[in-house]
Design an enzyme around this catalytic site. Structure first.
Site, PDB file in Angstrom:
ATOM      1  N   LYS A  11      32.039  38.045 110.187  1.00 41.52           N
ATOM      2  CA  LYS A  11      30.675  38.005 109.656  1.00 41.52           C
ATOM      3  C   LYS A  11      29.697  37.368 110.648  1.00 41.52           C
ATOM      4  O   LYS A  11      30.115  36.729 111.630  1.00 41.52           O
ATOM      5  CB  LYS A  11      30.697  37.262 108.310  1.00 41.52           C
ATOM      6  CG  LYS A  11      31.487  37.994 107.212  1.00 41.52           C
ATOM      7  CD  LYS A  11      31.362  37.275 105.866  1.00 41.52           C
ATOM      8  CE  LYS A  11      32.130  38.012 104.774  1.00 41.52           C
ATOM      9  NZ  LYS A  11      31.920  37.364 103.432  1.00 41.52           N
ATOM     10  N   TYR A  51      29.017  46.632  99.812  1.00 37.23           N
ATOM     11  CA  TYR A  51      29.277  45.639  98.764  1.00 37.23           C
ATOM     12  C   TYR A  51      28.866  46.134  97.374  1.00 37.23           C
ATOM     13  O   TYR A  51      28.605  45.323  96.489  1.00 37.23           O
ATOM     14  CB  TYR A  51      28.566  44.330  99.092  1.00 37.23           C
ATOM     15  CG  TYR A  51      29.298  43.457 100.092  1.00 37.23           C
ATOM     16  CD1 TYR A  51      30.559  42.923  99.798  1.00 37.23           C
ATOM     17  CD2 TYR A  51      28.732  43.134 101.320  1.00 37.23           C
ATOM     18  CE1 TYR A  51      31.229  42.108 100.700  1.00 37.23           C
ATOM     19  CE2 TYR A  51      29.391  42.313 102.233  1.00 37.23           C
ATOM     20  CZ  TYR A  51      30.641  41.800 101.905  1.00 37.23           C
ATOM     21  OH  TYR A  51      31.308  40.985 102.793  1.00 37.23           O
ATOM     22  N   PHE A  59      24.593  36.713  93.374  1.00 38.81           N
ATOM     23  CA  PHE A  59      24.488  36.420  94.806  1.00 38.81           C
ATOM     24  C   PHE A  59      24.332  37.679  95.657  1.00 38.81           C
ATOM     25  O   PHE A  59      24.316  37.595  96.888  1.00 38.81           O
ATOM     26  CB  PHE A  59      25.713  35.620  95.274  1.00 38.81           C
ATOM     27  CG  PHE A  59      27.043  36.283  95.002  1.00 38.81           C
ATOM     28  CD1 PHE A  59      27.536  37.278  95.856  1.00 38.81           C
ATOM     29  CD2 PHE A  59      27.813  35.910  93.912  1.00 38.81           C
ATOM     30  CE1 PHE A  59      28.753  37.894  95.618  1.00 38.81           C
ATOM     31  CE2 PHE A  59      29.042  36.518  93.666  1.00 38.81           C
ATOM     32  CZ  PHE A  59      29.503  37.514  94.526  1.00 38.81           C
ATOM     33  N   ARG A  87      44.602  38.424 104.142  1.00 40.37           N
ATOM     34  CA  ARG A  87      43.999  37.520 103.145  1.00 40.37           C
ATOM     35  C   ARG A  87      44.555  36.103 103.313  1.00 40.37           C
ATOM     36  O   ARG A  87      43.850  35.121 103.120  1.00 40.37           O
ATOM     37  CB  ARG A  87      44.274  38.023 101.722  1.00 40.37           C
ATOM     38  CG  ARG A  87      43.622  39.349 101.356  1.00 40.37           C
ATOM     39  CD  ARG A  87      42.128  39.305 101.237  1.00 40.37           C
ATOM     40  NE  ARG A  87      41.628  38.375 100.258  1.00 40.37           N
ATOM     41  CZ  ARG A  87      40.387  38.408  99.748  1.00 40.37           C
ATOM     42  NH1 ARG A  87      39.526  39.351 100.121  1.00 40.37           N
ATOM     43  NH2 ARG A  87      39.989  37.505  98.886  1.00 40.37           N
ATOM     44  N   THR A  93      37.993  32.325  99.332  1.00 38.12           N
ATOM     45  CA  THR A  93      36.587  32.721  99.482  1.00 38.12           C
ATOM     46  C   THR A  93      35.691  31.509  99.737  1.00 38.12           C
ATOM     47  O   THR A  93      34.814  31.541 100.605  1.00 38.12           O
ATOM     48  CB  THR A  93      36.112  33.435  98.194  1.00 38.12           C
ATOM     49  OG1 THR A  93      37.020  34.502  97.901  1.00 38.12           O
ATOM     50  CG2 THR A  93      34.710  33.986  98.356  1.00 38.12           C
ATOM     51  N   ARG A 104      38.822  30.534 107.195  1.00 39.76           N
ATOM     52  CA  ARG A 104      37.672  29.998 106.472  1.00 39.76           C
ATOM     53  C   ARG A 104      37.649  28.470 106.503  1.00 39.76           C
ATOM     54  O   ARG A 104      36.587  27.864 106.569  1.00 39.76           O
ATOM     55  CB  ARG A 104      37.643  30.562 105.056  1.00 39.76           C
ATOM     56  CG  ARG A 104      37.083  32.000 105.045  1.00 39.76           C
ATOM     57  CD  ARG A 104      37.346  32.729 103.777  1.00 39.76           C
ATOM     58  NE  ARG A 104      36.525  33.938 103.636  1.00 39.76           N
ATOM     59  CZ  ARG A 104      36.720  34.857 102.702  1.00 39.76           C
ATOM     60  NH1 ARG A 104      37.704  34.709 101.822  1.00 39.76           N
ATOM     61  NH2 ARG A 104      35.943  35.920 102.628  1.00 39.76           N
ATOM     62  N   ASN A 114      30.957  32.690 104.982  1.00 38.33           N
ATOM     63  CA  ASN A 114      32.380  32.337 105.022  1.00 38.33           C
ATOM     64  C   ASN A 114      33.201  33.092 106.075  1.00 38.33           C
ATOM     65  O   ASN A 114      34.384  33.338 105.880  1.00 38.33           O
ATOM     66  CB  ASN A 114      32.985  32.428 103.617  1.00 38.33           C
ATOM     67  CG  ASN A 114      32.915  33.828 103.047  1.00 38.33           C
ATOM     68  OD1 ASN A 114      32.445  34.747 103.716  1.00 38.33           O
ATOM     69  ND2 ASN A 114      33.400  34.001 101.833  1.00 38.33           N
ATOM     70  N   HIS A 117      35.537  38.843 106.265  1.00 36.40           N
ATOM     71  CA  HIS A 117      35.832  39.683 105.103  1.00 36.40           C
ATOM     72  C   HIS A 117      37.200  40.311 105.323  1.00 36.40           C
ATOM     73  O   HIS A 117      37.554  40.641 106.458  1.00 36.40           O
ATOM     74  CB  HIS A 117      34.796  40.810 104.959  1.00 36.40           C
ATOM     75  CG  HIS A 117      35.241  41.897 104.017  1.00 36.40           C
ATOM     76  ND1 HIS A 117      35.045  41.808 102.656  1.00 36.40           N
ATOM     77  CD2 HIS A 117      35.937  43.047 104.229  1.00 36.40           C
ATOM     78  CE1 HIS A 117      35.586  42.868 102.080  1.00 36.40           C
ATOM     79  NE2 HIS A 117      36.134  43.638 103.001  1.00 36.40           N
ATOM     80  N   GLU A 128      37.175  51.073 102.590  1.00 33.69           N
ATOM     81  CA  GLU A 128      36.369  50.281 103.539  1.00 33.69           C
ATOM     82  C   GLU A 128      36.565  50.761 104.982  1.00 33.69           C
ATOM     83  O   GLU A 128      35.611  50.796 105.758  1.00 33.69           O
ATOM     84  CB  GLU A 128      36.726  48.800 103.392  1.00 33.69           C
ATOM     85  CG  GLU A 128      36.263  48.230 102.053  1.00 33.69           C
ATOM     86  CD  GLU A 128      36.747  46.817 101.768  1.00 33.69           C
ATOM     87  OE1 GLU A 128      36.374  46.276 100.718  1.00 33.69           O
ATOM     88  OE2 GLU A 128      37.499  46.240 102.591  1.00 33.69           O
TER      89      GLU A 128
HETATM   90  P1  GDP Z   1      36.232  37.709  99.219  1.00 36.67           P
HETATM   91  O1  GDP Z   1      37.010  38.944  98.882  1.00 36.67           O
HETATM   92  O2  GDP Z   1      37.098  36.503  99.388  1.00 36.67           O
HETATM   93  O3  GDP Z   1      35.298  37.902 100.395  1.00 36.67           O
HETATM   94  O4  GDP Z   1      35.291  37.363  97.965  1.00 36.67           O
HETATM   95  P2  GDP Z   1      34.535  38.324  96.915  1.00 36.67           P
HETATM   96  O5  GDP Z   1      34.954  39.745  97.100  1.00 36.67           O
HETATM   97  O6  GDP Z   1      34.682  37.715  95.579  1.00 36.67           O
HETATM   98  O7  GDP Z   1      33.000  38.173  97.324  1.00 36.67           O
HETATM   99  C1  GDP Z   1      32.480  38.855  98.447  1.00 36.67           C
HETATM  100  C2  GDP Z   1      31.603  37.906  99.223  1.00 36.67           C
HETATM  101  O8  GDP Z   1      30.483  37.528  98.432  1.00 36.67           O
HETATM  102  C3  GDP Z   1      32.256  36.561  99.599  1.00 36.67           C
HETATM  103  O9  GDP Z   1      33.043  36.632 100.762  1.00 36.67           O
HETATM  104  C4  GDP Z   1      31.051  35.685  99.803  1.00 36.67           C
HETATM  105  O10 GDP Z   1      30.456  35.931 101.080  1.00 36.67           O
HETATM  106  C5  GDP Z   1      30.105  36.186  98.719  1.00 36.67           C
HETATM  107  N1  GDP Z   1      30.262  35.392  97.492  1.00 36.67           N
HETATM  108  C6  GDP Z   1      31.273  35.431  96.602  1.00 36.67           C
HETATM  109  N2  GDP Z   1      31.093  34.565  95.591  1.00 36.67           N
HETATM  110  C7  GDP Z   1      29.923  33.965  95.854  1.00 36.67           C
HETATM  111  C8  GDP Z   1      29.154  32.974  95.157  1.00 36.67           C
HETATM  112  O11 GDP Z   1      29.534  32.461  94.105  1.00 36.67           O
HETATM  113  N3  GDP Z   1      27.983  32.620  95.731  1.00 36.67           N
HETATM  114  C9  GDP Z   1      27.542  33.165  96.898  1.00 36.67           C
HETATM  115  N4  GDP Z   1      26.379  32.759  97.416  1.00 36.67           N
HETATM  116  N5  GDP Z   1      28.229  34.088  97.591  1.00 36.67           N
HETATM  117  C10 GDP Z   1      29.400  34.485  97.065  1.00 36.67           C
HETATM  118 MG    MG Z   2      36.366  40.786  98.173  1.00 33.75          MG
END
Ligand code: GDP
Ligand code: MG
Length: 143
Positions: A11, A51, A59, A87, A93, A104, A114, A117, A128
């Site tokens: 990222k 996304y 968010f 992962r 996350t 992370r 973070n 991805h 993807e």
């Molecule tokens: P990942 O698969 O671990 O990347 O997590 P998710 O698929 O749940 O979310 C996608 C991305 O959205 C995350 O990597 C974060 O960059 C962002 N994100 C997820 N949850 C939150 C949140 O509660 N707040 C904010 N600001 N960003 C979030």
């Molecule tokens: Mg995800």
């Protein structure tokens, strides 16, 4: 176990920190091989499409703004159990919850910035990968 592919993004925060090579080293040390890779500065439409599953989340706007704030590295990783392994290398996350030694924990500052991805399942990995790469851009590795 069969060879598997997963999709990964370094990222904008991690690209800005100049740790692309350090992150690639983690993938390689874990036995994952890069089979496609490029730098992209995503448009708003491109990030929103990528996304789309999160578009109702509070968010979403912040996520799209962040992902378009600078260039990213997108890559396809190949190896045994690649989706799960990536992962694991990434960590949780929320970096505050990420295990020590994960990407992370080491490179992310917050849940919204973070560092990386990674696909969460084989089906999302296939979708993807196809979102960013044509078949011709993927180079299976001989060994
Ligand atoms: P990942 O698969 O671990 O990347 O997590 P998710 O698929 O749940 O979310 C996608 C991305 O959205 C995350 O990597 C974060 O960059 C962002 N994100 C997820 N949850 C939150 C949140 O509660 N707040 C904010 N600001 N960003 C979030
Ligand atoms: Mg995800």
């Amino acid at each position: 176990m069969a060879l598997e592919r997963t999709f990964s993004i370094i990222k904008p925060d991690a690209v800005a920190k100049n740790v692309i090579g350090a992150i690639y080293n983690r993938f390689e040390s874990a036995g994952l091989r890069l089979v496609a890779s490029k730098m992209v500065h995503m448009s708003k439409e491109q990030a929103e499409g990528f996304y789309a599953e999160h578009k109702e989340r509070p968010f979403f706007g912040a996520l799209v703004d962040f992902m378009t704030s600078g260039p990213v590295m997108v890559q396809v990783l190949e190896g045994e159990d690649a989706v799960r392994k990536n992962r694991e290398i990434m960590g949780a996350t929320n970096p505050a919850e990420a295990l020590a030694g994960t990407l992370r924990a080491d490179y992310a500052v917050s849940i919204d910035e973070n560092a990386v991805h990674g696909s969460d399942a084989q089906e999302s990995a296939a979708r993807e990968i196809a979102y960013f790469f044509s078949d011709e851009e993927i180079c299976p590795r001989t060994r």
